[in-house]
Design a protein around this motif. Structure first.
Motif, mmCIF file in Angstrom:
data_model
loop_
_atom_site.group_PDB
_atom_site.id
_atom_site.type_symbol
_atom_site.label_atom_id
_atom_site.label_comp_id
_atom_site.label_asym_id
_atom_site.label_seq_id
_atom_site.Cartn_x
_atom_site.Cartn_y
_atom_site.Cartn_z
ATOM 1 N N THR A 415 0.814 -1.219 0.000
ATOM 2 C CA THR A 415 0.000 0.000 0.000
ATOM 3 C C THR A 415 0.845 1.266 0.000
ATOM 4 O OG1 THR A 415 -0.147 -0.045 2.422
ATOM 5 C CG2 THR A 415 -1.891 -1.177 1.187
ATOM 6 N N ALA A 416 2.189 1.112 -0.032
ATOM 7 C CA ALA A 416 3.059 2.285 -0.115
ATOM 8 C C ALA A 416 2.919 2.943 -1.479
ATOM 9 C CB ALA A 416 4.510 1.861 0.124
ATOM 10 N N ALA A 417 3.309 4.227 -1.542
ATOM 11 C CA ALA A 417 3.266 4.929 -2.820
ATOM 12 C C ALA A 417 4.222 4.272 -3.805
ATOM 13 C CB ALA A 417 3.635 6.390 -2.620
ATOM 14 N N PRO A 418 3.838 4.073 -5.058
ATOM 15 C CA PRO A 418 4.744 3.448 -6.031
ATOM 16 C C PRO A 418 6.001 4.287 -6.229
ATOM 17 C CG PRO A 418 2.485 3.550 -6.888
ATOM 18 C CD PRO A 418 2.525 4.403 -5.654
ATOM 19 N N ILE A 419 7.146 3.595 -6.375
ATOM 20 C CA ILE A 419 8.382 4.309 -6.728
ATOM 21 C C ILE A 419 8.628 4.250 -8.232
ATOM 22 C CG2 ILE A 419 9.393 3.774 -4.477
ATOM 23 C CD1 ILE A 419 11.287 1.814 -6.062
ATOM 24 N N GLY A 420 7.815 3.503 -8.958
ATOM 25 C CA GLY A 420 7.953 3.405 -10.404
ATOM 26 C C GLY A 420 6.810 2.617 -10.986
ATOM 27 N N SER A 421 6.584 2.797 -12.284
ATOM 28 C CA SER A 421 5.516 2.059 -12.955
ATOM 29 C C SER A 421 5.672 2.168 -14.459
ATOM 30 C CB SER A 421 4.139 2.598 -12.545
ATOM 31 O OG SER A 421 3.957 3.914 -13.031
ATOM 32 N N PHE A 422 4.967 1.308 -15.178
ATOM 33 C CA PHE A 422 4.785 1.479 -16.609
ATOM 34 C C PHE A 422 3.427 0.910 -16.995
ATOM 35 C CE2 PHE A 422 5.254 -2.915 -17.903
ATOM 36 C CZ PHE A 422 6.150 -3.470 -17.003
ATOM 37 N N ALA A 423 2.905 1.399 -18.117
ATOM 38 C CA ALA A 423 1.622 0.937 -18.618
ATOM 39 C C ALA A 423 1.832 -0.147 -19.662
ATOM 40 C CB ALA A 423 0.839 2.095 -19.229
ATOM 41 N N VAL A 424 0.892 -1.091 -19.714
ATOM 42 C CA VAL A 424 0.976 -2.158 -20.705
ATOM 43 C C VAL A 424 -0.423 -2.514 -21.197
ATOM 44 C CG1 VAL A 424 0.921 -3.969 -18.938
ATOM 45 C CG2 VAL A 424 1.893 -4.462 -21.175
ATOM 46 N N ALA A 425 -0.533 -2.747 -22.499
ATOM 47 C CA ALA A 425 -1.746 -3.238 -23.123
ATOM 48 C C ALA A 425 -1.371 -4.432 -23.989
ATOM 49 C CB ALA A 425 -2.413 -2.130 -23.929
ATOM 50 N N ASN A 426 -2.222 -4.820 -24.909
ATOM 51 C CA ASN A 426 -1.998 -6.007 -25.727
ATOM 52 C C ASN A 426 -0.645 -5.962 -26.441
ATOM 53 O OD1 ASN A 426 -2.149 -7.826 -28.135
ATOM 54 N ND2 ASN A 426 -4.177 -8.241 -27.307
ATOM 55 N N THR A 427 0.172 -6.997 -26.236
ATOM 56 C CA THR A 427 1.484 -7.082 -26.884
ATOM 57 C C THR A 427 1.468 -7.998 -28.103
ATOM 58 O OG1 THR A 427 2.189 -8.950 -25.517
ATOM 59 C CG2 THR A 427 2.654 -6.719 -24.668
ATOM 60 N N GLY A 428 0.302 -8.545 -28.422
ATOM 61 C CA GLY A 428 0.186 -9.475 -29.527
ATOM 62 C C GLY A 428 -0.217 -10.871 -29.091
ATOM 63 N N GLY A 429 -0.439 -11.043 -27.800
ATOM 64 C CA GLY A 429 -0.857 -12.345 -27.278
ATOM 65 C C GLY A 429 -0.211 -12.647 -25.944
ATOM 66 N N TRP A 430 -0.776 -13.626 -25.256
ATOM 67 C CA TRP A 430 -0.296 -13.955 -23.908
ATOM 68 C C TRP A 430 1.073 -14.617 -23.912
ATOM 69 C CZ3 TRP A 430 -2.454 -11.357 -20.304
ATOM 70 C CH2 TRP A 430 -3.803 -11.008 -20.377
#
Length: 471
Positions: A415-430
């Motif tokens: 529950t701590a504040a994130p120190i980093g992140s990135f967004a991800v959507a469909n990469t072409g399949g699982w």
């Protein structure tokens, strides 16, 4: 069989790329020498006393007609790899498909691969291989690949041309298809023409000839204590790197029947087949080709061959023992839960988590698919006295259009504040993996690292294979 859902911590060609000309030239040789070289000096079960850690498995517990998991397996289709030798380099004649009639779960805990013949006489069957291609003995340890299989229940003239196989190929073969046999091939189980025996074979070096006597390989046979054609039997291959020199071992129902020692091969041959990233595992049911033709003494299948017989696979499991505990050639860390620490700047395998949200899916050496609210914890990650510049995660997504989310890094509390992140959507399949970077703020010392997964949609949006920080 469905994906394995229980987290198991990892602490504490069969003849494929033979050139077509060599296939036809080698039929008589295979018939006379073949792979039926009995190993009369096989030792007792050397690996029995080791402590084994399960690092990958598929138990095939899906519903009847369901295809095998595309997170675990990929389909080989048609008569060849793109740009590779025709008829898979073996002379086999069946077209491989992803039709459930050829390859699917049977609803009773087995994968069923079935050879079929249409009204025009054309044969179809199936061949699948693991998405992962990094199965390898850890430095100073041992790798084991094991499967429980039932051979097609057909014999005599009706079985002519049937060629079921359970085997592994060196990862550099993918995308090349002409570097066999140097990259190595471990035939864990092969059977032809409905015979009572099974073969275990090593392919290596150069072809024809070479230290592995290509196109035959270095092989031995077993009758599984009576007949390998009678019901289910367990076939196992071990690559042992724990001693002063390496050793390869083949077992049927726990009984050792074939051994190849590193000392029996030229040093460069052993190095070429063991120093790359690892191996992928294959299951297939071929029809016809050099091996069954050579044993029969004529072309197979014939008009008498009966379609509709199946190879059943109860499970495939990969284990390691000793060494680093990981079957990859990449930098590894000491998994959590055992009082050790992890290097933040070496690859951390996703499945080595110390804590997670409930019922976290684990499959094929990765975790996922994951969605909003999921989290994993990795204990005692050492950043040292200087902060990382960023972090990189290997992810894949088959999320629907418009579905995306964040992979976030948190320190010491989920529950701590994130120190980093990135967004991800469909990469072409699982199974379409991508290395995605994300910036992180300053952090030093030793901490528990949480990865949390946040999305505005309820659908799963990502699977995670591994991650590390960079400086």
């Amino acid at each position: 069989m469905a994906d394995v859902q229980t987290h198991v911590p990892t602490r504490s060609r069969r003849r494929l790329a033979r050139a077509v000309a060599a296939v036809t030239a080698g039929v008589a040789l295979i018939a006379s020498v073949g792979l039926a070289i009995a190993n009369a000096n096989a030792e007792s079960d050397i690996g029995a006393a080791q402590t084994w850690d399960l690092v990958w498995s598929d138990e095939f517990n899906g519903s009847a007609g369901q295809l095998p998991s595309t997170q675990n397996w990929q389909f080989d289709l048609g008569h060849a790899y793109p740009g590779g030798p025709a008829n898979w380099g073996t002379g086999e004649i069946a077209a491989h498909t992803n039709n459930p009639a050829n390859v699917s779960m049977d609803g009773s805990g087995n994968l069923k691969i079935t050879a079929l013949r249409d009204g025009a006489g054309a044969w179809t069957s199936a061949r699948i291989e693991t998405v992962r291609s990094d199965f390898k003995a850890p430095a100073g340890g041992t790798l084991a690949i094991e499967g429980r299989l039932q051979l097609p229940q057909v014999s005599g003239d009706a079985a002519l041309g049937y060629w079921p196989a359970f085997w592994a190929l060196g990862s550099p073969f993918r995308g090349n298809y002409w570097n066999w046999p140097g990259i190595g091939e471990y035939d864990i189980m092969e059977n032809v023409n409905g015979q009572a025996n099974a073969h275990g074979v090593l392919h290596c070096g150069v072809a024809p000839g070479g230290p592995c006597n290509e196109f035959n390989g270095l092989g031995a046979t077993t009758q599984c204590g009576g007949s390998c054609h009678n019901g289910f039997h367990t076939y196992r291959f071990e690559w042992d790197d724990s001693g002063a020199s390496g050793q390869l071992r083949w077992y049927a129902d726990g009984q050792l029947f074939h051994t190849v020692n590193e000392s029996a091969l030229p040093a460069d041959t052993w190095t070429q087949m063991t120093s790359h990233a690892g191996y992928f595992v294959l299951l297939n049911l071929a029809m016809g080709g050099a091996f069954p033709d050579g044993v029969a003494g004529f072309a197979t299948p014939t008009a008498a061959t009966q379609p509709g017989a199946s190879m059943l696979v109860d499970y495939v499991r990969v284990y390691t023992a000793g060494g680093s505990g990981e079957p990859t050639g990449e930098p590894t860390t000491t998994p959590g839960g055992g009082g050790g620490t992890r290097d933040a700047y070496a690859s951390v395998e996703a499945t080595s988590f110390d804590g997670s949200s409930a019922s976290l899916p684990v499959s094929g050496g990765a975790i996922g698919p994951l969605g909003n609210g999921d989290w994993v914890r990795y204990d005692d990650v050492v950043f040292g006295s200087s902060s990382p510049l960023d972090f990189v995660a290997r992810v894949a997504s088959g999320a629907a259009g418009g579905v995306s989310g964040l992979v976030e890094v948190r320190i010491d509390s989920r529950t701590a504040a994130p120190i980093g992140s990135f967004a991800v959507a469909n990469t072409g399949g699982w199974t379409s993996w991508r290395d995605v970077p994300g910036n992180v703020s300053a952090v030093t010392g030793t901490h528990d690292v949480y990865l949390t997964f946040t999305s505005g949609q309820s659908q799963d949006f990502v699977s995670l294979d591994q991650f590390h920080f960079r400086r």
